[in-house]
Write an enzyme that holds these catalytic residues in place. Structure first.
Site, PDB file in Angstrom:
ATOM      1  N   SER A   5      47.606  74.559  77.196  1.00  6.67           N
ATOM      2  CA  SER A   5      46.583  73.520  77.196  1.00  6.67           C
ATOM      3  C   SER A   5      45.601  73.710  76.041  1.00  6.67           C
ATOM      4  O   SER A   5      45.227  74.842  75.709  1.00  6.67           O
ATOM      5  CB  SER A   5      45.821  73.548  78.522  1.00  6.67           C
ATOM      6  N   VAL A  46      52.127  71.686  72.571  1.00  6.62           N
ATOM      7  CA  VAL A  46      52.073  70.722  73.673  1.00  6.62           C
ATOM      8  C   VAL A  46      51.292  71.375  74.800  1.00  6.62           C
ATOM      9  O   VAL A  46      51.147  72.598  74.858  1.00  6.62           O
ATOM     10  CB  VAL A  46      53.481  70.309  74.157  1.00  6.62           C
ATOM     11  N   SER A  47      50.794  70.545  75.720  1.00  5.02           N
ATOM     12  CA  SER A  47      49.872  71.056  76.733  1.00  5.02           C
ATOM     13  C   SER A  47      50.541  71.736  77.916  1.00  5.02           C
ATOM     14  O   SER A  47      49.944  72.595  78.565  1.00  5.02           O
ATOM     15  CB  SER A  47      48.989  69.906  77.254  1.00  5.02           C
ATOM     16  N   THR A  48      51.774  71.376  78.230  1.00  2.00           N
ATOM     17  CA  THR A  48      52.461  71.979  79.378  1.00  2.00           C
ATOM     18  C   THR A  48      53.874  72.392  78.993  1.00  2.00           C
ATOM     19  O   THR A  48      54.434  71.898  78.011  1.00  2.00           O
ATOM     20  CB  THR A  48      52.549  70.994  80.563  1.00  2.00           C
ATOM     21  N   GLN A  87      56.581  69.658  78.593  1.00  2.00           N
ATOM     22  CA  GLN A  87      56.629  68.809  77.404  1.00  2.00           C
ATOM     23  C   GLN A  87      57.489  69.439  76.316  1.00  2.00           C
ATOM     24  O   GLN A  87      57.709  70.656  76.303  1.00  2.00           O
ATOM     25  CB  GLN A  87      55.211  68.558  76.885  1.00  2.00           C
TER      26      GLN A  87
END
Length: 202
Positions: free
Chosen positions: A36, A8-10, A13
């Site tokens: 990211s 996941v990007s962050t 999440q």
């Protein structure tokens, strides 16, 4: 070995949905990352790639979990496939062990080759245009006026036995590497030769 990769990007999440799907797909080991996709260095992804062996299967929730860009994803998938690793995307239906998956892989490879050819053509066109205007690719030959001024000032002091190199290059506003690069130029050329190498303004 069936290996999963979840990202996941962050950090806000949640990876649970991806991990649950990867476990149901039979993954024996799952690499997890909260970072990211645009980040160049992804330790977990790099660690996973390094341990792959021929016959392994990589499973992801979706192919976009793997790369920073479409170009990067294509290159990674093609590289892993060449090493005998099968790639499966659970939600986008990719499976490089099937005829449809191999067709998809061939299309990806063709797109990558097409992009490389486009870049080559653009580079050639840019160089041709530069030549037509009287400019060649690469750095201009010669020295800028400011560089010549510093070289000539340095000539009178750079062999002073009473000063350390650090005192000299700091006093001249140069880095250590530039100071020694300039010293080599001074050892090879006279002041007049250096002046003659000034870049001509157009």
């Amino acid at each position: 070995m069936v290996i999963g990769y979840a990202r996941v990007s962050t950090r806000d999440q949640n990876l649970d949905l991806q991990i649950s799907a990867l476990e149901k797909a039979g993954c024996e080991k799952i690499y997890q990352e909260k970072i990211s996709g645009a980040t160049k260095n992804r330790p977990e992804l790099d660690s996973m790639i390094a341990q792959f062996r021929q016959g392994d299967v990589l499973v992801v929730w979706k192919l976009d979990r793997l790369g920073r860009s479409l170009k990067h994803i294509i290159e990674l998938v093609i590289d892993l496939n060449s090493k005998g690793v099968t790639i499966k995307g659970l939600t986008d239906g990719v499976d490089t062990s099937t005829p449809n998956g191999r067709l998809f892989l061939n299309i990806m490879a063709s797109l990558a080759e097409y992009e490389r050819e486009l870049i080559k053509e653009r580079t050639k066109a840019g160089l041709s245009e530069a030549r037509a205007r009287g400019r060649l690719g690469g750095r201009p030959k010669g020295f800028k006026e400011d560089t010549i001024r510093k070289l000539l000032i340095m000539r009178s002091v750079y062999k002073d036995p009473n000063k350390t190199p650090e005192e000299l290059y700091v006093g001249l506003g140069l880095t250590r590497a530039t100071f020694y690069r300039y010293a080599k130029i001074l050892d090879k050329h006279t002041d007049q030769e250096i002046r003659d190498m000034a870049i001509k303004k157009k």
